[in-house]
Write an enzyme that holds these catalytic residues in place. Sequence first.
Site, PDB file in Angstrom:
ATOM      1  N   SER A  48      42.871  46.648  28.183  1.00 42.05           N
ATOM      2  CA  SER A  48      43.795  46.360  27.580  1.00 42.05           C
ATOM      3  C   SER A  48      44.748  47.774  26.874  1.00 42.05           C
ATOM      4  O   SER A  48      44.495  48.714  27.362  1.00 42.05           O
ATOM      5  CB  SER A  48      44.110  45.411  26.686  1.00 42.05           C
ATOM      6  OG  SER A  48      44.977  44.604  26.588  1.00 42.05           O
ATOM      7  N   ASP A  70      45.693  38.065  35.823  1.00 47.41           N
ATOM      8  CA  ASP A  70      45.631  38.045  34.319  1.00 47.41           C
ATOM      9  C   ASP A  70      47.237  38.102  34.185  1.00 47.41           C
ATOM     10  O   ASP A  70      48.136  38.788  34.490  1.00 47.41           O
ATOM     11  CB  ASP A  70      45.736  40.132  34.497  1.00 47.41           C
ATOM     12  CG  ASP A  70      45.959  40.866  33.249  1.00 47.41           C
ATOM     13  OD1 ASP A  70      46.437  40.142  32.188  1.00 47.41           O
ATOM     14  OD2 ASP A  70      45.112  41.365  33.053  1.00 47.41           O
ATOM     15  N   HIS A 123      42.794  38.037  32.240  1.00 48.05           N
ATOM     16  CA  HIS A 123      42.609  39.720  31.356  1.00 48.05           C
ATOM     17  C   HIS A 123      41.910  39.487  30.743  1.00 48.05           C
ATOM     18  O   HIS A 123      41.371  41.127  30.629  1.00 48.05           O
ATOM     19  CB  HIS A 123      44.398  39.205  30.587  1.00 48.05           C
ATOM     20  CG  HIS A 123      44.658  41.251  29.037  1.00 48.05           C
ATOM     21  ND1 HIS A 123      45.154  41.710  30.171  1.00 48.05           N
ATOM     22  CD2 HIS A 123      44.274  41.252  28.240  1.00 48.05           C
ATOM     23  CE1 HIS A 123      45.439  42.848  29.441  1.00 48.05           C
ATOM     24  NE2 HIS A 123      45.030  42.795  28.411  1.00 48.05           N
TER      25      HIS A 123
END
Lengths: 412, 433
Positions: A235, A315, A350
């Site tokens: 991320s 995601d 995610h």
Amino acid sequence: MQIAPPILSVTPNRALVDEKFKVLVENLPPGCPVTVRSLHRSEDEDDWEAYGHYVSDHRGIVSVSEDLSFGGTYTGKEPMALLWSMRPVPGSRPGLRLRKKNVCTPMLVDISVHSGHEGFRDQAPLASAVTERWYMAPGIQRIDINEQGVRGTLFIPPGPGPFSGLLEMWGGGGGLLEYRSSLLASHGYVSLALDYTRHEHPSANLEFKYFETAFNIIKDHPQVIPDRVGILGSSLGSVVAFALTAYSTVSKPRCIVCISSNHYYPPGRTLKVGTDENTYMSWRSSALDLITDSSNNVDVGKINCPMLLVNGCDDQNWPAVETAEEVARLMRAAGKEHLLSRLLYPDTGHLIEPPFSPHFRATTFVINKQKVILLWGGQTKPHSDAQEDSWRKILSFLQLHLRCGPSPKEKL
Amino acid sequence: MDSKQSCVKLSVQPSRGLIDEKFIVLVQNALPGSQLTIHALHQCEDGHSWEAFGHYTADTTGTVNVSEDPSMGGTYSGVEQMGLLWSLRSVPGSKPGLRMRKKNVQAPMEVTISVYKGHQTQGFADMVPLSGVMVERWYMAPGVRRIPITEDGLTATLFLPSGPGPFPGLLDLWGGGGQLVEYRAALLASHGIASMAIDYLTANITRKTGKMVDNQYFETAYRVLQQHPQVCSSRIAMMGLSFGTSITLKMAIYSKVIKLSCAVCISGSHVQPVDGSVEEILKYFHKNAEKTRLNEKNEVIWRDLLLPIPTDPLLKADVGQLQCPLLLVVGEDDQNWPAPESALDETMERAGNSHLLTVLSYPNAGHLIEPPYTPHARSSTFRTVELSQKVMCLWGGQTAEHSQAQEDAWRKMLVFLRENLYGTRTPTTFSQL
């Protein structure tokens, strides 16, 4: 004479979190409907559970690795679903996420077998066993790092070394989490879990020098091979990985792994957040606008080392598929496509965590001191498969690029 | 390539296991055909260092798999998956006559496994290995509870398996050295049996009053175990080693209170004055003390004290009266007790209950038949509760065969207990042992 009780065993009963186990129930009556259940009390004192409905065979045996679950939190032949399909027990606070803070102690999971399928919770279990899931192999050193302004935790494997090194970073929110670094050290790497998200807002100004210093701390460590240091980031951590690798004249990672990757380099702009039908927040749509403006992108074409991108097609937090495509396009344009490997998992969200970690489709998150529910995406079964597969491939990628010698066929 | 760095990868799976579980030691990425030494180092609770090692040659892929490849020398040879543990011996320069025994069963045994270049035989502490890992060996499975028992004058420790129960129970007795030895009971609890280790020679009550315990002490232990809410009162077994066998047979055959589902007797004898108290039985053994022999190393051999096996029925526990299955485990090279001769003398045939008896007799195994992979001690310093000083006691056994016997006997003991206590004949969880 009392009836002999059933026997439940978990083998191995102490293992690393990325290792498989076999759950076996013996001494049941033949053809008996039972429920096998896992129960875990988190460090935050929330209870998590998973369960599958089974029927014993003519020998009175239920083998979770071999038999089909007919229902519960998972169905089918799923040896590890008692871990990855865990969710908070009914009545829990909403939006919970399970992340181990203290990696020096194991995660304790109680596995039990109950009579029947419906209403199995109404009676005491027939048998149970505790299993320990460790984030750290024996002999690993854990060292608090607070030098040259850099804060984090360093994990060093046992043995003489020297070892390959890793700079490891999570995304925004959550503070310093050590469990992935301790697990990487359990696979033979010196790994630094870096604390860098001092601000909750993901578009805060990130100081470049901070990361170069952190990278040097690993590179210069007496037990690290200086030209075999890589970066692994998820991320927001992947933004750092891209930027450091592309722009630093000082830090030269031998390879990088970017999970739920993002090469958008926020120069201090505030992100607009959209909401979905559950009023869960998602940055996905607003972020899409940002990445089409190339002045916000890290110039990944400048990267000269092998890269592995791991993303989920579902995601909901970030347009991972689109950004991965963009990275591929930029690398192609720079004539460096051969450096890039991509893993794109269907129905995966995610939060791609180490294997057998429960899946969180949406959890609470703090933005601007406000608690919201953030949507991460993914469907539990494919997301868990992706976690297991991606971890194996990440370790294999690191083995190939960071360790010397021919890459052996490593079994997870 | 920097010659300082080693690519060699060493792994031990599992890195945390129970004492009786096997592990796989794998070396990868070594130079194909290179000579390697795999070494184990352990520092026991008393601070002594123990080591074992095997000599190997990496194959064409640069791999050594200890489960599949033969050791060509070291403290063990041949294909020996667990040789790095059972062939552990005290390092050169150590005090003679050491024996490895875990006191604190709540902490694991830690072993450092390393791989060195070449075929090394000494000076490991001064060499830098190519790679090293740490392995933990546990006596207690997760969730097993350790409960000290002091009620009713007992000195004992109860180990309860993980789970709600109820569990079958077992009374665990060691031999003439006394003390409260917990490790076997802890391991049995890790296999689903609520086990109580009992100190019956150096119990608190004996230390305080100077008096030896009587038969009631064992019946009290049985009752306390039986009455525990998590124990199946009708499924209790008894296990004894050495002098513990004498007590086990006595209770199994003559006690009006103790009703066993089965009994296991290791390295012991049925020779004892029938109806004798603990004290009287010990006195009987001492009557023949002049039959003590010494070998060429001045190691004490006590097996002759009970020989020849008496013909007088008042001097032997009458196994013909036994009502429950009995498993006898004997080492044919037992130099401390005449266990093999006693096993032969067991007169169950005539009484018609020989179907209850199973004898496991191991060639070249000695007296100390311990849980698997326990390092073999052919002799060690020892003091019985009556002696004022230690002697070097000869136990017997040849290391490789003794270790094989330990592994085989333990597996068979667990199957025997499982069958008689749980009533199941197909224990699949022991396939890894």
